[in-house]
Design a protein around this motif. Structure first.
Motif, PDB file in Angstrom:
ATOM      1  N   ILE A 152      47.316 -41.629  12.908  1.00  0.00           N
ATOM      2  CA  ILE A 152      48.074 -40.780  13.831  1.00  0.00           C
ATOM      3  C   ILE A 152      49.570 -40.800  13.533  1.00  0.00           C
ATOM      4  O   ILE A 152      50.267 -39.810  13.749  1.00  0.00           O
ATOM      5  CB  ILE A 152      47.802 -41.179  15.301  1.00  0.00           C
ATOM      6  N   LEU A 156      53.098 -38.984   9.559  1.00  0.00           N
ATOM      7  CA  LEU A 156      54.225 -38.296  10.176  1.00  0.00           C
ATOM      8  C   LEU A 156      55.537 -39.024   9.904  1.00  0.00           C
ATOM      9  O   LEU A 156      56.576 -38.399   9.676  1.00  0.00           O
ATOM     10  CB  LEU A 156      53.995 -38.170  11.685  1.00  0.00           C
ATOM     11  N   TRP A 222      54.050 -34.115  18.894  1.00  0.00           N
ATOM     12  CA  TRP A 222      53.691 -34.176  17.472  1.00  0.00           C
ATOM     13  C   TRP A 222      52.535 -35.151  17.251  1.00  0.00           C
ATOM     14  O   TRP A 222      51.633 -34.890  16.452  1.00  0.00           O
ATOM     15  CB  TRP A 222      54.904 -34.605  16.636  1.00  0.00           C
ATOM     16  N   LEU A 223      52.565 -36.279  17.952  1.00  0.00           N
ATOM     17  CA  LEU A 223      51.496 -37.262  17.811  1.00  0.00           C
ATOM     18  C   LEU A 223      50.240 -36.820  18.547  1.00  0.00           C
ATOM     19  O   LEU A 223      49.117 -37.063  18.077  1.00  0.00           O
ATOM     20  CB  LEU A 223      51.977 -38.615  18.336  1.00  0.00           C
ATOM     21  N   ALA A 226      47.932 -34.848  16.567  1.00  0.00           N
ATOM     22  CA  ALA A 226      47.099 -35.633  15.644  1.00  0.00           C
ATOM     23  C   ALA A 226      46.038 -36.432  16.382  1.00  0.00           C
ATOM     24  O   ALA A 226      45.360 -37.268  15.764  1.00  0.00           O
ATOM     25  CB  ALA A 226      47.985 -36.564  14.813  1.00  0.00           C
ATOM     26  N   THR A 229      42.568 -36.497  14.789  1.00  0.00           N
ATOM     27  CA  THR A 229      42.576 -37.325  13.582  1.00  0.00           C
ATOM     28  C   THR A 229      42.501 -38.796  13.954  1.00  0.00           C
ATOM     29  O   THR A 229      41.751 -39.579  13.335  1.00  0.00           O
ATOM     30  CB  THR A 229      43.846 -37.049  12.761  1.00  0.00           C
TER      31      THR A 229
END
Length: 262
Positions: A152, A156, A222-223, A226, A229
């Motif tokens: 995660i 990034l 943004w996290l 994810a 994932t």
């Protein structure tokens, strides 16, 4: 709000509005056992509800952040399905509860940072690391997929190429390397880590709480993108705890030798 129920996390308030969370197993480099793992999942909800808290510092006691998961806990997870399910839920909660805690979190990273402790350290909003700290994601050396926080946040922060190199090979990262890669916010001399983290937390506590919390929430989307994932990586990690490789991984760690996987 009282924190008396926590036994593996030492909780104090060293400055106005700042809550300090210390992973406290100094004789074992702050390794995370069953109790500490559960507490690392729960503390963020309690701190989030505590109206006196405006910023949070998380650190390890002594000269280590955390040496990772206790091997006895890992062995129990390989044997017992109910334990696997419980630890799986806690591992998920550690990640999402740090992300969703409204209060800004500052990590002070010294010495080894591995496993569940590393998840908290790198998911913190601002991470301060010592120059000689050693950040290690050791999942594949243990014989399981890199779950926890790895999928995660590493791509990034430092890019997919660097993430693959360090996660597939369990290649250690020093504090200085971590800053150059963008894996952490700031690198300082080892003896300045806690003081710098506290300085930053005090500044955060003195700022506009509405502005800081809403900025954190926005950036953490943004996290959240994810999230699927992360969920998949965590499921793959825990699938590995039912397979043969993890037994060799644990033996190798106990015997302090490289693993020999079939």
């Amino acid at each position: 709000m009282t924190y008396d129920a926590y036994t593996k996390l030492a909780i104090d308030t060293p400055a106005g509005g700042v809550l300090r969370i210390t992973i406290s197993e100094p004789g074992r480099l702050n390794a995370v056992d069953m109790t500490a793992h559960r507490e690392l999942a729960e503390i963020w909800r309690d701190a989030g509800r505590d109206e006196s808290v405006r910023a949070i510092v998380v650190r390890g006691e002594g000269r280590a952040f955390s040496a990772g998961g206790d091997l006895s806990m890992i062995e129990e997870m390989t044997r017992d399905h109910a334990t696997r399910l419980r630890v799986f839920a806690e591992a998920r909660d550690i990640v999402y509860n740090v992300l969703n805690c409204a209060k800004p979190v500052v990590s002070a990273i010294q010495g080894p940072a591995v496993g569940a402790g590393l998840a908290v350290a790198l998911l913190a909003d601002i991470s301060v690391v010592g120059r000689t700290a050693r950040i290690i994601d050791g999942h594949t050396r243990l014989g399981v997929a890199a779950g926890d926080h790895a999928a995660i946040v590493w791509p990034l922060l430092c890019g997919l190429a660097k993430a693959k190199y360090h996660l597939l090979l369990c290649e250690p990262v020093t504090g200085e390397q971590a800053e150059r890669m963008g894996l952490v916010s700031l690198c300082v001399d080892d003896d300045q880590v806690h003081d710098k983290a506290m300085e930053i937390a005090v500044r955060l506590a003195a700022g506009s709480q509405e502005a800081i919390r809403l900025t954190k929430y926005s950036l953490n989307n943004w996290l959240r993108l994810a999230g699927p994932t992360f969920d998949a990586s965590l499921a793959m990690e825990f699938l590995g705890f039912t397979g043969p490789d993890v037994a060799e991984g644990v033996r190798a760690l106990r015997e302090k030798r490289p693993p020999s996987f079939g």
